[in-house]
Design a protein around this motif. Structure first.
Motif, PDB file in Angstrom:
ATOM      1  N   SER A  83      42.920 -13.136  82.138  1.00  0.00           N
ATOM      2  CA  SER A  83      42.637 -14.412  81.688  1.00  0.00           C
ATOM      3  C   SER A  83      42.954 -14.642  80.217  1.00  0.00           C
ATOM      4  N   LYS A  86      39.453 -15.926  78.277  1.00  0.00           N
ATOM      5  CA  LYS A  86      38.259 -15.067  78.634  1.00  0.00           C
ATOM      6  C   LYS A  86      38.693 -13.572  78.310  1.00  0.00           C
ATOM      7  N   LYS A  88      39.422 -11.334  80.409  1.00  0.00           N
ATOM      8  CA  LYS A  88      38.811 -10.592  81.592  1.00  0.00           C
ATOM      9  C   LYS A  88      39.791 -10.555  82.680  1.00  0.00           C
ATOM     10  N   GLU A  93      37.106 -12.105  87.462  1.00  0.00           N
ATOM     11  CA  GLU A  93      36.595 -13.602  87.439  1.00  0.00           C
ATOM     12  C   GLU A  93      36.440 -14.139  88.667  1.00  0.00           C
ATOM     13  N   GLN A 271      42.105 -25.608  79.671  1.00  0.00           N
ATOM     14  CA  GLN A 271      42.194 -24.567  78.646  1.00  0.00           C
ATOM     15  C   GLN A 271      43.644 -24.032  78.724  1.00  0.00           C
ATOM     16  N   ASP A 273      44.941 -21.840  80.908  1.00  0.00           N
ATOM     17  CA  ASP A 273      44.677 -20.525  81.276  1.00  0.00           C
ATOM     18  C   ASP A 273      45.506 -20.379  82.524  1.00  0.00           C
TER      19      ASP A 273
END
Length: 314
Positions: A83, A86, A88, A93, A271, A273
């Motif tokens: 991500s 994040k 991660k 996730e 975001q 992402d």
């Protein structure tokens, strides 16, 4: 049956490959730049050198086809990347959020079954009478009321006014009631009318008249013969509407602050992402295809007249 499962698994990989290509392409065409979004998280001054360095670290400076092939190769190893926002692994996730979404989906299915089956059976048992009219009204409401509006009304009545149920969040079992009702309301209306139609058609069949002639009770006729035959079109539509449950969960999870895949996807879109959005789309595609495979396997159990021969249902 094994041949049919192999055929479905082949379709599964074909659809997932097409979905991966479409998902990756759409993410590249989407507006915004994840690199700039990531660099501006801390509101620091962004330079061209910082931007170029981060693009190289994320592999975004390579040609698009190379990026896709590298991403697809990682996906085949169950590595959906990391991500961007994040930091991660995407798979971690997704796995962290998946139980909450499955919990909400099962809650919506439970509400749908508890409402649709009795209402559909009563409407078929008393056509043109009060239960049938109530079923028609419920179907009209289910087709007309938007999810977000229904959720807001339920929150206003049961959380703010009566204070019976929590407004948002996942925790105790009471917090699951309002999201489940919101998610399953529209589908319950559709399946109730579909079950009614199927049962009315089954009641006119010769095998039902034969069962009654043999002295079987009305209860046994309805549950063993009529209901099982009427479930075939219901299962077919359920396989196609399972995606509606997952799609509706995006709205419901956002409205009720439910920590599932849907709310995660909304955050990831805002975001920029992209790895997380791509992982979400692949996960939901896999769940929908798996649900349709399960429906295919249930056909033979619900109706023994269905047999699989040569890879086709007969």
């Amino acid at each position: 049956m094994l041949q049919r499962i192999r055929s479905r698994l082949l379709q599964l990989f074909t659809v997932l490959f097409a979905l991966s290509l479409l998902t990756f392409t759409l993410m590249k065409l989407a507006p915004g730049d994840p690199v700039l979004s990531l660099l501006r998280v801390d509101e620091m001054q962004v330079t061209l050198a910082d931007e170029a360095k981060l693009r190289e670290e994320l592999g975004l400076n390579r040609p698009i086809h190379q990026q896709y092939l590298a991403w697809l190769g990682n996906v085949l190893r169950l590595d959906f990347g990391t991500s961007i926002m994040k930091g991660k692994p995407v798979l971690q996730e997704l796995m962290d959020r998946l139980p909450a979404t499955l919990e909400l989906t099962l809650g919506g299915l439970a509400f749908m079954a508890l409402v649709a089956v009795p209402l559909g059976m009563l409407a078929a048992r008393y056509p043109g009478r009060l239960p049938d009219h109530l079923g028609r009204l419920f179907a009209l409401l289910g087709a007309s009321v938007p999810l977000f509006w229904l959720g807001l009304i339920l929150i206003f009545i049961f959380s703010l006014k009566l204070q019976w149920l929590p407004m948002t969040g996942r925790g105790e079992w009471k917090g699951l009631i309002l999201p489940s009702v919101t998610l399953g309301f529209g589908l319950a209306a559709v399946h109730a009318r579909l079950l009614r139609s199927g049962m009315l058609e089954s009641l006119s069949q010769e095998y039902v008249r034969s069962a009654r002639a043999r002295g079987l009770s009305e209860r046994r006729v309805y549950f063993k013969h009529v209901l099982r035959a009427a479930l075939i079109p219901v299962l077919t539509v359920f396989g196609m509407t399972f995606g509606s449950l997952l799609g509706g969960s995006v709205v419901v999870e956002t409205l009720f602050a439910w920590p599932g895949l849907g709310s995660m996807a909304v955050e990831a879109v805002f975001q920029r992402d992209y790895p997380l959005v791509q992982g979400y789309l692949m996960m939901t595609g896999l769940l929908i295809i798996a649900a349709n495979l399960a429906v295919d396997l249930l056909y033979g159990w619900v109706d023994p007249r269905i047999r699989v021969k040569g890879g086709r249902v007969q």
